[in-house]
Design a protein around this motif. Sequence first.
Motif, short mmCIF file in Angstrom:
data_model
loop_
_atom_site.label_atom_id
_atom_site.label_comp_id
_atom_site.label_asym_id
_atom_site.label_seq_id
_atom_site.Cartn_x
_atom_site.Cartn_y
_atom_site.Cartn_z
N ASN A 1 0.81 -1.32 0.62
CA ASN A 1 0.68 0.13 -0.03
C ASN A 1 0.46 1.57 -0.25
O ASN A 1 0.37 1.91 0.27
CB ASN A 1 -1.28 -0.30 1.37
N TRP A 2 1.79 1.40 -0.67
CA TRP A 2 2.73 2.76 -1.12
C TRP A 2 3.24 2.55 -2.53
O TRP A 2 3.53 1.64 -3.43
CB TRP A 2 3.80 3.05 0.31
N SER A 3 3.03 3.73 -3.16
CA SER A 3 3.47 4.01 -5.02
C SER A 3 4.68 3.11 -4.96
O SER A 3 4.79 2.61 -6.10
CB SER A 3 3.37 5.23 -4.87
N VAL B 1 12.45 -4.35 1.25
CA VAL B 1 12.08 -4.78 2.75
C VAL B 1 12.87 -3.77 3.85
O VAL B 1 13.80 -3.59 3.21
CB VAL B 1 12.95 -5.46 2.94
N TRP B 2 12.15 -2.77 4.00
CA TRP B 2 12.69 -1.86 4.14
C TRP B 2 12.86 -2.05 5.46
O TRP B 2 12.30 -2.39 6.17
CB TRP B 2 11.13 -0.46 4.67
N GLU B 3 14.28 -1.21 6.49
CA GLU B 3 14.43 -1.58 7.42
C GLU B 3 13.83 -1.34 8.53
O GLU B 3 13.11 -2.23 9.71
CB GLU B 3 16.13 -1.73 7.95
N GLY B 4 13.81 0.04 8.38
CA GLY B 4 12.47 0.23 9.55
C GLY B 4 11.22 -0.22 9.71
O GLY B 4 10.68 -0.42 10.85
N ALA B 5 10.47 0.56 8.31
CA ALA B 5 9.04 -0.79 8.63
C ALA B 5 9.32 -2.48 8.76
O ALA B 5 8.75 -3.08 9.88
CB ALA B 5 8.45 -0.90 8.00
N PHE B 6 9.95 -2.66 8.01
CA PHE B 6 9.71 -4.49 7.77
C PHE B 6 10.63 -5.00 8.32
O PHE B 6 11.13 -6.79 8.03
CB PHE B 6 9.63 -5.11 6.74
N GLY B 7 12.44 -4.59 9.21
CA GLY B 7 13.13 -5.90 9.80
C GLY B 7 12.96 -6.21 10.52
O GLY B 7 13.57 -8.04 10.77
N ARG C 1 15.41 6.15 5.21
CA ARG C 1 14.53 6.29 6.14
C ARG C 1 13.04 6.59 6.73
O ARG C 1 12.54 7.21 5.40
CB ARG C 1 15.25 7.97 6.38
N GLU C 2 12.66 5.85 7.73
CA GLU C 2 11.05 6.30 7.83
C GLU C 2 10.80 6.92 8.47
O GLU C 2 11.17 5.49 10.23
CB GLU C 2 10.79 4.81 7.70
N ASP C 3 10.09 7.84 9.67
CA ASP C 3 10.11 8.46 11.02
C ASP C 3 9.43 9.17 10.61
O ASP C 3 8.48 9.79 9.60
CB ASP C 3 11.77 8.66 11.53
N ASP D 1 -0.17 -1.66 9.06
CA ASP D 1 0.51 -2.91 9.01
C ASP D 1 1.81 -2.13 9.13
O ASP D 1 2.64 -3.14 8.45
CB ASP D 1 -0.24 -3.24 7.66
N TRP D 2 2.09 -1.11 9.15
CA TRP D 2 3.56 -0.68 8.49
C TRP D 2 4.42 -1.06 9.64
O TRP D 2 4.55 -1.77 10.04
CB TRP D 2 3.54 0.75 7.97
N LEU D 3 4.65 0.52 10.23
CA LEU D 3 5.52 0.20 11.48
C LEU D 3 4.53 0.80 12.98
O LEU D 3 4.13 1.43 12.78
CB LEU D 3 5.90 2.18 11.59
N ILE E 1 3.91 13.59 11.27
CA ILE E 1 3.73 12.33 10.33
C ILE E 1 4.27 11.62 9.88
O ILE E 1 5.26 11.83 10.31
CB ILE E 1 2.89 13.15 8.98
N PHE E 2 3.53 10.19 9.27
CA PHE E 2 5.24 9.36 9.67
C PHE E 2 5.45 9.95 8.06
O PHE E 2 4.35 9.89 7.05
CB PHE E 2 4.49 7.96 9.66
N ASN E 3 6.45 9.97 7.33
CA ASN E 3 7.18 9.72 5.76
C ASN E 3 8.48 8.66 5.68
O ASN E 3 8.86 8.53 6.64
CB ASN E 3 7.08 11.28 5.37
N TRP E 4 9.00 8.83 4.79
CA TRP E 4 10.21 7.88 4.52
C TRP E 4 10.77 8.51 3.49
O TRP E 4 10.46 9.66 2.35
CB TRP E 4 10.07 6.18 4.06
N THR E 5 12.06 8.15 2.86
CA THR E 5 12.75 8.48 1.60
C THR E 5 13.18 7.05 1.71
O THR E 5 13.75 6.31 2.32
CB THR E 5 13.62 9.61 2.47
C1 TMO Z 1 7.05 0.80 4.62
N1 TMO Z 1 6.72 2.42 4.15
C2 TMO Z 1 7.79 2.29 3.12
C3 TMO Z 1 5.91 3.00 3.56
O1 TMO Z 1 7.87 2.55 5.13
#
Ligand code: TMO
Length: 316
Positions: free
Chosen positions: A35-37, A82-88, A111-113, A157-159, A200-204
């Motif tokens: 569920n992200w582009s 497989v993003w480390e922050g959300a899915f590690g 980075r996701e935070d 379902d993310w973090l 908000i939650f965002n990521w790069t």
């Molecule tokens: C899983 N995400 C990239 C949306 O943080």
Amino acid sequence: MRTKFIMSAAVLAVSSATASFAEDSSDPIIIPTHNWSSQIVMSHVVGQIFESMGNSVEYVSTDSQAVYESVRLGDVTLEMEVWEGAFGPSFEAALEKGGLHDVGDHDAVTREDWWYPAWTKEACPGLPDWEALNACAELFATPETGDKGRFLGGPVDWLKNDQERVDALGMNFVVVNAGSASALWAEVAAAERDKRPVVIFNWTPNFVEALYPGEFVEFPAYSEGCKSDPAVGPNPTALYDCGNPANGYMKKAAWDGMKDKWPNAYAVLERISFTNPQIAEMAKLVDIDEFEPEDAATEWLEQNESIWKPWIEGGA
Ligand code: TMO
């Protein structure tokens, strides 16, 4: 079929020069989408690359945490982001059980935070420090959160641990989960009109950085064990008392059976590696340019032949 026949003939010619060669199964390679582009577009980019090699591909929309169990069992074939922050933690738990493996890192650094658009800092000049954010909590209060600040987190379902982090660090914030990624962007767009402070939650990599200058909140730095050992981090009795990794990995993962069942597709998967700008562009094609994900993938492939053709030809 015709394309497949031609590809097979070409590959047979190559195979006489190499030691071992096996055909890929004609069963579909099953690619999960979330569920992200960027993940949806990248999945279609890779699926279309496999199709160009004569493979058959199917896409299934799945939960982004449960997917690691699905890859491990071979119900889906791979995972592209497989993003480390959300899915590690979910990825590493599945690795330990066995059945899936790490197919290497993308070039991308992630980075996701917690994140705010630049105007927020004018109202809360101590940012990006998390204690300064906490001292400004009332700027982020809404009727929904009373006198506490509102943090708009991602879909559940993310973090999963933002509320635990708030509790572990004693913050005056309430975590509200967005129903979708687009609800996050709508929040920023609505706040921009009157320069209302939002966090908000965002990521790069993401398309957002091209649209809104902003910064991540600096929490106590992540270190190994922060999410599994209470002793790690400033609060000795709590997990999640840290930020997410500021230089996180983005890996590819595959079902252990993939390399025997689809050896040619697997060899290409091993060579695939996307950069931050390439991934941000995939997200932009959907979130700014409003392509459907399949069409965004086709567009990306047309614009970037020099990147992906060598992966098929065995170079790079
Ligand atoms: C899983 N995400 C990239 C949306 O943080």
